[in-house]
Scaffold this motif. Structure first.
Motif, PDB file in Angstrom:
ATOM      1  N   PHE A 101     -21.193  22.330  76.576  1.00  0.00           N
ATOM      2  CA  PHE A 101     -20.692  22.814  77.854  1.00  0.00           C
ATOM      3  C   PHE A 101     -20.701  24.342  77.870  1.00  0.00           C
ATOM      4  O   PHE A 101     -20.816  24.990  76.829  1.00  0.00           O
ATOM      5  CB  PHE A 101     -19.276  22.298  78.098  1.00  0.00           C
ATOM      6  N   CYS A 102     -20.544  24.892  79.067  1.00  0.00           N
ATOM      7  CA  CYS A 102     -20.471  26.342  79.192  1.00  0.00           C
ATOM      8  C   CYS A 102     -19.038  26.799  78.969  1.00  0.00           C
ATOM      9  O   CYS A 102     -18.129  26.336  79.665  1.00  0.00           O
ATOM     10  CB  CYS A 102     -20.944  26.778  80.576  1.00  0.00           C
ATOM     11  N   PRO A 103     -18.818  27.696  78.004  1.00  0.00           N
ATOM     12  CA  PRO A 103     -17.464  28.173  77.733  1.00  0.00           C
ATOM     13  C   PRO A 103     -16.889  28.928  78.924  1.00  0.00           C
ATOM     14  O   PRO A 103     -17.539  29.819  79.465  1.00  0.00           O
ATOM     15  CB  PRO A 103     -17.647  29.093  76.513  1.00  0.00           C
ATOM     16  N   SER A 104     -15.694  28.506  79.348  1.00  0.00           N
ATOM     17  CA  SER A 104     -14.983  29.161  80.452  1.00  0.00           C
ATOM     18  C   SER A 104     -15.846  29.270  81.701  1.00  0.00           C
ATOM     19  O   SER A 104     -15.730  30.232  82.466  1.00  0.00           O
ATOM     20  CB  SER A 104     -14.504  30.554  80.023  1.00  0.00           C
ATOM     21  N   GLY A 105     -16.692  28.288  81.887  1.00  0.00           N
ATOM     22  CA  GLY A 105     -17.552  28.292  83.071  1.00  0.00           C
ATOM     23  C   GLY A 105     -18.552  29.422  83.112  1.00  0.00           C
ATOM     24  O   GLY A 105     -19.104  29.737  84.164  1.00  0.00           O
ATOM     25  N   GLY A 106     -18.771  30.059  81.961  1.00  0.00           N
ATOM     26  CA  GLY A 106     -19.731  31.145  81.921  1.00  0.00           C
ATOM     27  C   GLY A 106     -19.224  32.444  82.491  1.00  0.00           C
ATOM     28  O   GLY A 106     -20.011  33.286  82.922  1.00  0.00           O
ATOM     29  N   ARG A 107     -17.912  32.639  82.501  1.00  0.00           N
ATOM     30  CA  ARG A 107     -17.343  33.826  83.147  1.00  0.00           C
ATOM     31  C   ARG A 107     -17.333  35.066  82.240  1.00  0.00           C
ATOM     32  O   ARG A 107     -17.384  36.184  82.744  1.00  0.00           O
ATOM     33  CB  ARG A 107     -15.906  33.550  83.574  1.00  0.00           C
ATOM     34  N   TYR A 108     -17.241  34.880  80.918  1.00  0.00           N
ATOM     35  CA  TYR A 108     -16.934  36.008  80.042  1.00  0.00           C
ATOM     36  C   TYR A 108     -18.075  36.311  79.089  1.00  0.00           C
ATOM     37  O   TYR A 108     -18.542  35.449  78.346  1.00  0.00           O
ATOM     38  CB  TYR A 108     -15.661  35.723  79.255  1.00  0.00           C
ATOM     39  N   GLU A 109     -18.492  37.546  79.055  1.00  0.00           N
ATOM     40  CA  GLU A 109     -19.618  37.926  78.201  1.00  0.00           C
ATOM     41  C   GLU A 109     -19.328  37.715  76.734  1.00  0.00           C
ATOM     42  O   GLU A 109     -20.253  37.474  75.952  1.00  0.00           O
ATOM     43  CB  GLU A 109     -20.028  39.376  78.473  1.00  0.00           C
ATOM     44  N   VAL A 110     -18.062  37.772  76.333  1.00  0.00           N
ATOM     45  CA  VAL A 110     -17.720  37.629  74.922  1.00  0.00           C
ATOM     46  C   VAL A 110     -18.096  36.241  74.384  1.00  0.00           C
ATOM     47  O   VAL A 110     -18.251  36.071  73.178  1.00  0.00           O
ATOM     48  CB  VAL A 110     -16.222  37.895  74.705  1.00  0.00           C
ATOM     49  N   ASP A 111     -18.248  35.260  75.264  1.00  0.00           N
ATOM     50  CA  ASP A 111     -18.576  33.899  74.838  1.00  0.00           C
ATOM     51  C   ASP A 111     -20.063  33.696  74.577  1.00  0.00           C
ATOM     52  O   ASP A 111     -20.472  32.618  74.141  1.00  0.00           O
ATOM     53  CB  ASP A 111     -18.125  32.893  75.902  1.00  0.00           C
ATOM     54  N   PHE A 112     -20.884  34.695  74.855  1.00  0.00           N
ATOM     55  CA  PHE A 112     -22.335  34.530  74.771  1.00  0.00           C
ATOM     56  C   PHE A 112     -22.914  35.475  73.723  1.00  0.00           C
ATOM     57  O   PHE A 112     -22.903  36.691  73.909  1.00  0.00           O
ATOM     58  CB  PHE A 112     -22.976  34.777  76.134  1.00  0.00           C
TER      59      PHE A 112
END
Length: 125
Positions: A101-112
């Protein structure tokens, strides 16, 4: 994982552009891919994200105007941008993260952890 964006450019307000992001050196079958916009000196903002099953999330500012889609056979994700506004002007970055799944709906750059070089979108009034 390498990400290569294309499709940026200059359009007038109300126009459309389609961005593409090709993932190389790894299959995107188990990855979330997202688009962020960035401005100098500011944190990148999540615009849209799509998981391996095609579930998509969008920032409120682009809902109804932008559509994220994928072509898994080509390891490519697209961002169709319609009804563009001058405030959409920014550098757009493709990003990827492993996972179902996409972490936090893809909102935060730190997750990528993986990023492309960016492509400029300029919308004139």
């Amino acid at each position: 994982v390498q990400l290569v964006e294309s499709g940026g450019g200059s359009v007038q307000s109300g126009g459309s552009l389609r961005l593409a992001c090709a993932a190389t050196k790894y299959t995107r079958s188990n990855m979330c891919m997202a688009w962020f916009l960035g401005a100098p000196g500011k944190e990148r903002e999540g615009v849209a994200a799509i998981d391996r099953d095609g579930n998509a999330d969008y920032a409120d500012s682009v809902k109804g105007r932008f559509t994220i889609s994928q072509d898994n056979a080509r390891n490519t994700v697209y961002l169709q941008m319609n009804s563009l506004k001058p405030e959409d002007t920014a550098m757009y970055y493709c990003a990827a993260a492993f996972g179902t799944f996409c972490p936090s709906g893809g909102r935060y750059e730190v997750d990528f952890p993986f990023w492309g070089q960016g492509t400029q979108v300029t919308v004139s009034s």
